[in-house]
Design a protein around this motif. Structure first.
Motif, mmCIF file in Angstrom:
data_model
loop_
_atom_site.group_PDB
_atom_site.id
_atom_site.type_symbol
_atom_site.label_atom_id
_atom_site.label_comp_id
_atom_site.label_asym_id
_atom_site.label_seq_id
_atom_site.Cartn_x
_atom_site.Cartn_y
_atom_site.Cartn_z
ATOM 1 N N ARG A 29 0.847 -1.197 0.053
ATOM 2 C CA ARG A 29 -0.035 -0.054 -0.059
ATOM 3 C C ARG A 29 0.876 1.378 -0.070
ATOM 4 N NH1 ARG A 29 -3.558 -1.447 -2.382
ATOM 5 N NH2 ARG A 29 -3.472 0.876 -2.846
ATOM 6 N N GLU A 30 2.154 1.281 0.317
ATOM 7 C CA GLU A 30 3.258 2.304 0.264
ATOM 8 C C GLU A 30 3.712 2.216 -1.103
ATOM 9 O OE1 GLU A 30 3.907 3.643 3.703
ATOM 10 O OE2 GLU A 30 2.034 2.973 3.463
ATOM 11 N N SER B 144 -2.786 0.179 4.819
ATOM 12 C CA SER B 144 -1.948 1.400 4.560
ATOM 13 C C SER B 144 -1.119 1.497 5.925
ATOM 14 C CB SER B 144 -2.972 2.467 4.792
ATOM 15 O OG SER B 144 -4.365 2.252 4.604
ATOM 16 N N GLY C 284 -7.895 3.554 2.751
ATOM 17 C CA GLY C 284 -7.314 4.556 3.834
ATOM 18 C C GLY C 284 -7.259 3.763 4.985
#
Ligand code: ARG
Length: 703
Positions: free
Chosen positions: A127-128, A177, A224
């Protein structure tokens, strides 16, 4: 920011469990409720719609699994790698998904036919945006990963799935996240777990217990700080909340029946590219050659099993089938592995099966120089029993002194090149030792169908159901071989334990020695002691050998014997003094059959002949078995293993023990020449001498 996130879904109009292509579908054909599925899907749709944009691809009749849009393909920016479904049941979805991507402005990449890859079900972006986690093992082939890396220009980390309930990566793995990872470790092999642990620090790993895992807790949609998922346990909910996530649970039971949940039902189509993380694949590939009776002897199967079983993947580049029964086949196989480590593991095993890298690919073997006497460089190649050749200056050189568990020392001088199996303790500083697996090949005898039976027979006996007749048949073969070896001036070595004496085998073994069938005897202190105890006192470890019952004070007998022999100075001297007049040791002395007795920690005495320096004993053993055509291993596990390690392939080994586990251990050298017999060793020897008599009788009669 969340409004820029888009998902692709497909309404469940035609959804049903119509076939079985994963374990969840078993027993669930037509068991999901159309109505309930619709409701659950709607609920998920609304949960997502509140937080992102949702596009829809029209459902198609006849393709019930199309609801699982995660398997449409893998998206990064405006590029998509389209899925190539493994099962024909889903292949018909491909054109519809392709159409949708094209209509929505994606550049579509398609993998070659027969290279399965199941899209975002098996490939999850960190997710990064640092890398792509890609699964393989069930639906996706490892060889698809390098192509994906190339097309998406991203680092791919390959993870191998090993539990068929978690057949897609997204069923057991969910990057979140903040660098968090929600996953079920038991779904992965050890190498993959190590890779995960290397990449994700411990405080970021959220481990899911099996009970949640089988409810598809890892099959979650992360937007998120929000995680959307099927029902989970309070424990897991608590864990997630404490890491700062908001958990939205929405029931998806009807889709679980097809093996999918929240994540499977969605495909995130906005995955921004993060610059600076370019393609970097650790996957290694190499091309190997195999030659021999690849099909008849099952080598091809074994080789491909080795590759897949260790987490690699293969492509058979060509296969030339030998047409006649005697002609050999050859094949070239491209082997891929997720890391160098795994490749080496696979290579070591393939070399044992006779595979070699294409010779033109390597000219010089990798060697390292010994820095310290008696210590090999790290990564040294460990030799096997098979005739081996190594590549020195573009030429194959045959290894001398072939044995297992040694290092291979290579020399090159104007006189020529040599390669030699050398024990660790014999290595000298400055020696050049083979390291790695490059430029090594073993020559496997062409194993034919007939010979293979011995391994089968042996499995049969290993299962503990050996029949008497079968033992007899094997003994007949062994007798025939021994007779032949003797008549041709060959050599038979025997390793024997004291059980030979306890089970009444001494007279038979003595006969074999006297009649010239045995050319070296290897044992320990005990067999000699009990043999002489029986010869002189009529007992073996205090048991009367005629009556089969313990004799009063008999437990002291063997010490008396040891003492007696010690007084004479050696077994041979006891024989010349006329103290020892029969038995196994007597016959050895009388018939000039060399013997070696290797000492151990439990030895009483020991006898003057017992060698208590184990290194010397190993050397003696190895000298005595030089040139042996056959080795009879009679109920002595340790001495037999010791001998087995020193013996190259090609020497016939017959292992007799009452314990199937010992027989398995000794005979299972993967070499066709070994035969295992699970039986009482006294009985075996008796059968053997009878059989040899039978073979000899006609000769005697004509004289
Ligand atoms: N029945 C489908 C299959 O076996 C379920 C797919 C689930 N999708 C996923 N991304 N895990 O292919």
């Amino acid at each position: 920011m969340t409004e820029t996130i888009r998902f692709l879904m497909c309404s469940p109009d035609h959804y049903d469990v119509d076939y079985v292509i994963n374990p969840w579908m078993e027993g669930n054909i037509h068991k999901s409720s159309q109505e309930k599925a619709r409701q659950q899907w709607q609920q998920l749709y609304h949960v997502l719609k509140d937080r992102a944009l949702v596009d829809l691809v029209p459902p198609e009749k006849g393709w019930p699994d199309m609801v699982f849009t995660a398997n449409a393909g893998l998206v990064l920016e405006k590029i998509v790698v389209l899925s190539r479904f493994l099962h024909k049941e889903r292949q018909g979805e491909e054109p519809y998904f392709k159409q949708w991507f094209e209509d929505n402005g994606f550049t579509v990449h398609e993998l070659p036919k027969d290279l399965p890859f199941e899209g975002a079900g098996d490939a999850l972006l960190d997710r990064e945006g640092r890398w792509l986690w890609a699964g393989y093992g069930f639906r996706t082939e490892l060889d698809s990963h390098p192509l994906i890396a190339k097309w998406l220009d991203i680092e791919v980390l390959s993870l191998r799935l090993i539990d068929e309930r978690f057949y897609h990566l997204d069923t057991c793995f969910c990057p979140l996240s903040g660098g968090y990872l929600l996953y079920y470790p038991d779904a992965f092999d050890a190498y993959s777990n190590r890779l995960i642990e290397l990449k994700i620090p411990e405080e970021k790993r959220i481990i899911v217990e099996e009970a949640d895992a089988v409810n598809f807790a890892c099959n979650a949609v992360n937007i998120g700080q929000v995680i959307v998922m099927n029902k989970i346990s309070d424990d897991l909910q608590y864990k997630l909340v404490s890491k700062g996530f908001e958990v939205v649970q929405t029931p998806l039971t009807e889709f679980l029946k097809a093996g999918g949940a929240a994540k499977c039902l969605t495909l995130r189509t906005t995955e921004p590219l993060i610059p600076d993380h370019h393609a970097n694949v650790t996957i290694e590939s190499r091309i190997l050659q195999l030659e021999g009776h690849l099909l008849d002897a099952g080598i091809m199967n074994k080789a491909l099993d080795v590759v897949v079983g260790n987490g690699g993947s293969f492509k058979v580049l060509n296969f030339t089938l030998g047409i006649e029964r005697q002609s050999t086949s050859s094949a070239e196989v491209r082997v891929s592995a997720p890391s160098h480590e795994v490749m080496e593991e696979i290579m070591v095993q393939l070399i044992d099966l006779g595979a070699a890298a294409r010779p033109q690919e390597i000219c010089d073997v990798n060697t390292a120089v010994v820095a310290q006497d008696g210590v090999a460089p790290d990564d040294f190649y460990v030799s096997t029993i098979y005739p081996t050749e190594v590549r020195v200056s573009c030429e194959w050189v045959r290894v001398e002194n072939q044995r297992m568990d040694a290092a291979i020392v290579v020399t090159e001088s104007p006189e020529g090149k040599t390669a030699k199996c050398t024990l660790l303790r014999d290595l000298k500083a400055g020696d050049r030792v083979m390291v790695g697996v490059e430029g090594i090949r073993t020559i496997r005898q062409a194993e034919s169908r007939e010979q293979r039976n011995s391994t089968q027979e042996f499995t049969f006996m290993g299962a503990g159901v050996s029949s008497e007749r079968r033992v007899e048949l094997t003994v007949e073969q062994i007798a025939w071989e021994m007779r032949k070896i003797r008549d041709q001036g060959g050599k038979v070595a025997v390793t024997a334990g004291p059980v030979v004496i306890h089970t009444g085998g001494a007279q038979h073994l003595s006969r074999l020695i006297r009649d010239g069938y045995v050319h070296a005897l290897l044992g320990g202190n005990a067999i000699a002691v009990h043999d002489m105890e029986q010869a002189i006192m009529g007992t073996s470890l205090g048991v009367d050998m005629q009556k089969g019952i313990p004799v009063r004070g008999g437990h002291r007998h063997h010490l008396k014997i040891i003492n007696l022999i010690r007084r004479h100075g050696s077994i041979a001297k006891a024989v010349s003094a006329g103290v020892l007049t029969k038995g196994v040791m007597y016959e050895c002395v009388k018939n000039n059959v060399p013997f070696s007795l290797a000492g151990s920690i439990r030895d009483d005495g020991p006898l003057p002949d017992t060698e208590m320096d184990l290194i010397k004993a190993q050397e003696e053993y190895s000298r005595l078995i030089q040139g042996a055509d056959m080795i009879l291993m009679l109920s002595s596990m340790l001495h037999s293993i010791g001998v087995g390690n020193m013996t190259p392939a090609g020497v016939k080994m017959v292992c007799v023990d009452i314990n199937p586990a010992v027989v398995t251990k000794l005979s299972d050298r993967g070499s066709v020449e070994s035969v295992g017999i699970v039986t009482d060793v006294g009985l075996f020897l008796s059968l053997l001498t009878q059989q040899l008599d039978k073979l000899t009788r006609p000769l005697v009669e004509t004289v």
